[in-house]
Scaffold this motif. Sequence first.
Motif, PDB file in Angstrom:
ATOM      1  N   SER A 105     -31.692 -71.648  -7.651  1.00  0.00           N
ATOM      2  CA  SER A 105     -31.956 -72.833  -8.466  1.00  0.00           C
ATOM      3  C   SER A 105     -32.244 -74.059  -7.616  1.00  0.00           C
ATOM      4  O   SER A 105     -33.097 -74.887  -7.967  1.00  0.00           O
ATOM      5  CB  SER A 105     -30.754 -73.111  -9.380  1.00  0.00           C
ATOM      6  N   GLU A 106     -31.543 -74.197  -6.466  1.00  0.00           N
ATOM      7  CA  GLU A 106     -31.769 -75.368  -5.617  1.00  0.00           C
ATOM      8  C   GLU A 106     -33.175 -75.355  -5.039  1.00  0.00           C
ATOM      9  O   GLU A 106     -33.859 -76.389  -5.022  1.00  0.00           O
ATOM     10  CB  GLU A 106     -30.749 -75.420  -4.486  1.00  0.00           C
ATOM     11  N   ARG A 109     -35.588 -76.351  -7.828  1.00  0.00           N
ATOM     12  CA  ARG A 109     -35.560 -77.789  -8.133  1.00  0.00           C
ATOM     13  C   ARG A 109     -36.269 -78.591  -7.052  1.00  0.00           C
ATOM     14  O   ARG A 109     -37.078 -79.484  -7.348  1.00  0.00           O
ATOM     15  CB  ARG A 109     -34.108 -78.276  -8.266  1.00  0.00           C
ATOM     16  N   ASN A 110     -35.974 -78.300  -5.806  1.00  0.00           N
ATOM     17  CA  ASN A 110     -36.590 -79.048  -4.720  1.00  0.00           C
ATOM     18  C   ASN A 110     -38.088 -78.807  -4.650  1.00  0.00           C
ATOM     19  O   ASN A 110     -38.847 -79.698  -4.253  1.00  0.00           O
ATOM     20  CB  ASN A 110     -35.936 -78.677  -3.388  1.00  0.00           C
ATOM     21  N   ASP A 148     -29.952 -85.955  -7.412  1.00  0.00           N
ATOM     22  CA  ASP A 148     -29.938 -84.619  -8.015  1.00  0.00           C
ATOM     23  C   ASP A 148     -29.193 -83.632  -7.119  1.00  0.00           C
ATOM     24  O   ASP A 148     -28.439 -82.786  -7.608  1.00  0.00           O
ATOM     25  CB  ASP A 148     -31.374 -84.138  -8.247  1.00  0.00           C
ATOM     26  N   SER A 149     -29.396 -83.748  -5.794  1.00  0.00           N
ATOM     27  CA  SER A 149     -28.704 -82.855  -4.856  1.00  0.00           C
ATOM     28  C   SER A 149     -27.197 -83.102  -4.872  1.00  0.00           C
ATOM     29  O   SER A 149     -26.402 -82.158  -4.814  1.00  0.00           O
ATOM     30  CB  SER A 149     -29.253 -83.052  -3.441  1.00  0.00           C
ATOM     31  N   ARG A 151     -25.482 -84.345  -7.430  1.00  0.00           N
ATOM     32  CA  ARG A 151     -24.987 -83.832  -8.709  1.00  0.00           C
ATOM     33  C   ARG A 151     -24.824 -82.313  -8.661  1.00  0.00           C
ATOM     34  O   ARG A 151     -23.800 -81.770  -9.081  1.00  0.00           O
ATOM     35  CB  ARG A 151     -25.968 -84.211  -9.824  1.00  0.00           C
ATOM     36  N   SER A 152     -25.833 -81.639  -8.098  1.00  0.00           N
ATOM     37  CA  SER A 152     -25.768 -80.181  -8.001  1.00  0.00           C
ATOM     38  C   SER A 152     -24.637 -79.744  -7.076  1.00  0.00           C
ATOM     39  O   SER A 152     -23.907 -78.790  -7.365  1.00  0.00           O
ATOM     40  CB  SER A 152     -27.096 -79.631  -7.489  1.00  0.00           C
ATOM     41  N   GLY A 153     -24.490 -80.453  -5.949  1.00  0.00           N
ATOM     42  CA  GLY A 153     -23.435 -80.106  -5.009  1.00  0.00           C
ATOM     43  C   GLY A 153     -22.057 -80.337  -5.577  1.00  0.00           C
ATOM     44  O   GLY A 153     -21.123 -79.562  -5.323  1.00  0.00           O
ATOM     45  N   ALA A 155     -21.290 -80.072  -8.715  1.00  0.00           N
ATOM     46  CA  ALA A 155     -21.054 -79.021  -9.704  1.00  0.00           C
ATOM     47  C   ALA A 155     -20.806 -77.670  -9.050  1.00  0.00           C
ATOM     48  O   ALA A 155     -20.088 -76.831  -9.594  1.00  0.00           O
ATOM     49  CB  ALA A 155     -22.236 -78.925 -10.667  1.00  0.00           C
ATOM     50  N   ASN A 156     -21.422 -77.470  -7.865  1.00  0.00           N
ATOM     51  CA  ASN A 156     -21.289 -76.187  -7.167  1.00  0.00           C
ATOM     52  C   ASN A 156     -20.948 -76.430  -5.693  1.00  0.00           C
ATOM     53  O   ASN A 156     -21.771 -76.146  -4.812  1.00  0.00           O
ATOM     54  CB  ASN A 156     -22.589 -75.386  -7.274  1.00  0.00           C
ATOM     55  N   GLU A 159     -21.577 -73.881  -2.782  1.00  0.00           N
ATOM     56  CA  GLU A 159     -22.917 -73.469  -2.382  1.00  0.00           C
ATOM     57  C   GLU A 159     -23.410 -74.218  -1.158  1.00  0.00           C
ATOM     58  O   GLU A 159     -24.473 -73.931  -0.638  1.00  0.00           O
ATOM     59  CB  GLU A 159     -23.909 -73.675  -3.535  1.00  0.00           C
TER      60      GLU A 159
END
Length: 324
Positions: A105-106, A109-110, A148-149, A151-153, A155-156, A159
Motif C-alpha cells: 500500500s505504501e 500511495r507514493n 500522509d507518510s 499518518r500511515s506510519g 497507523a502501522n 512497518e
Amino acid sequence: MLDALGPAGDFVLIIVGLVILVFAGDALVRGAVSLSLRLGVAPFIISATIIAFGTSAPELLISVKAALEGAPGIALGNVVGSNIANVLLVLGIPALIVPIAGCGSEAHRNTVFMLFATVVFSVLILLGEIGFWGGLVLLVITAAMVLDSIRSGKANPDEVDADELEEADPNMPPLKLGLLIAAGLIGLPIGAECLIQGSQGIARDFGVSEAVIGLTIVAIGTSLPELATTVAAAMRNQADVAIGNVVGSNLFNITAVIGTAALVSPMAVPAEIVSRDIWVMIAATAVLAPFIFFCLRISRPTGALFVAAYAAYIVAAYSLTPAA
C-alpha cells in the motif's frame, strides 16, 4: 590552481564534490537520526521526514546553489536527469543480477503522489519557467506526502524499515553526534560548490550546455549512492525494496528539491529540457508505474532494456544537443 589544469582540474572538482556530498549527506542523516532517537522522536516520523529529506540533501544543495548562481540548466538537469537515471539505471542494473519488484500500500500511495507531482512539474517545465508560485505548489505536494507518510506510519508503526535506522544510535556520545551533524552541514555546501564549479567548467571546456552536464554527469553522480545501495541489496537477494526507494527519491527530487530552489530563485527552463528530456522523464515514470500497481517483477531482459535505453539517452543528450 585547478583552473590552470583545464578540463582535468574541472573533473577533479566534480569528483571531489561528489565524494564530499556522499560522505557529508551520510553524516548528516546518521547524526540527525541519532539525535532524533535520543530526543524520543518516533521511528516512523524519522523515516518520513529526516531520512527522506536527508537522503535528498545533496541534490537539494546542488539545485539551490545552481539556481542562486544563475545556472538553471544544472539545477533542473540534476533533477530531471536523476529521475531518469533512477528508473533506467538504478533499477536496470540490479535487475540484471536478480529480478526486482515493489508492492504494498505504501508503494502504491507514493506512486500516485509521484505521478501527480510529475504531471505538475511537467506543466511548469513546459511553461518555460519555474518561479516562486510554482515552487510553492511543489512544496505543498511535499508536505501532503510527508503528512500522509506520518499518518500511515502512526497507523502501522511496525512497518517502518528497521534497516533505515540500523546505523543510528540514541546513545551516541554528544561529541560524535555534534561532529556528524557539523560535518554534514559544512560538507554539503562545499561539495555542492565544487560540483557546480567543475560542471560549469566542463560545459565551457567541451562546448556543451550546462543542462546536458546536469542531466548526465551531475545526475549520474548524485544517483551513485542509490545505485550502490540497490546493487548491494540485489546481491543479498533483498532488491525488492529498490522500487520504493526510487519512487521516494524521484518524488522528493521533483517536489522538495525543485520547490525549494524555485523559492530561492526563479529558474528559466533550458530549451533541450523542454523539447527532449522532460519527455524522457515522463516516459520512464510511466513505464515504472505498471510494475508497481500490478506488482510485476523487473526481469533480467527488462533490466537490460532499461540499461540500453539509458545508454541511448546519454548518447542522444550529447550528440543531438547544440553546442553551448
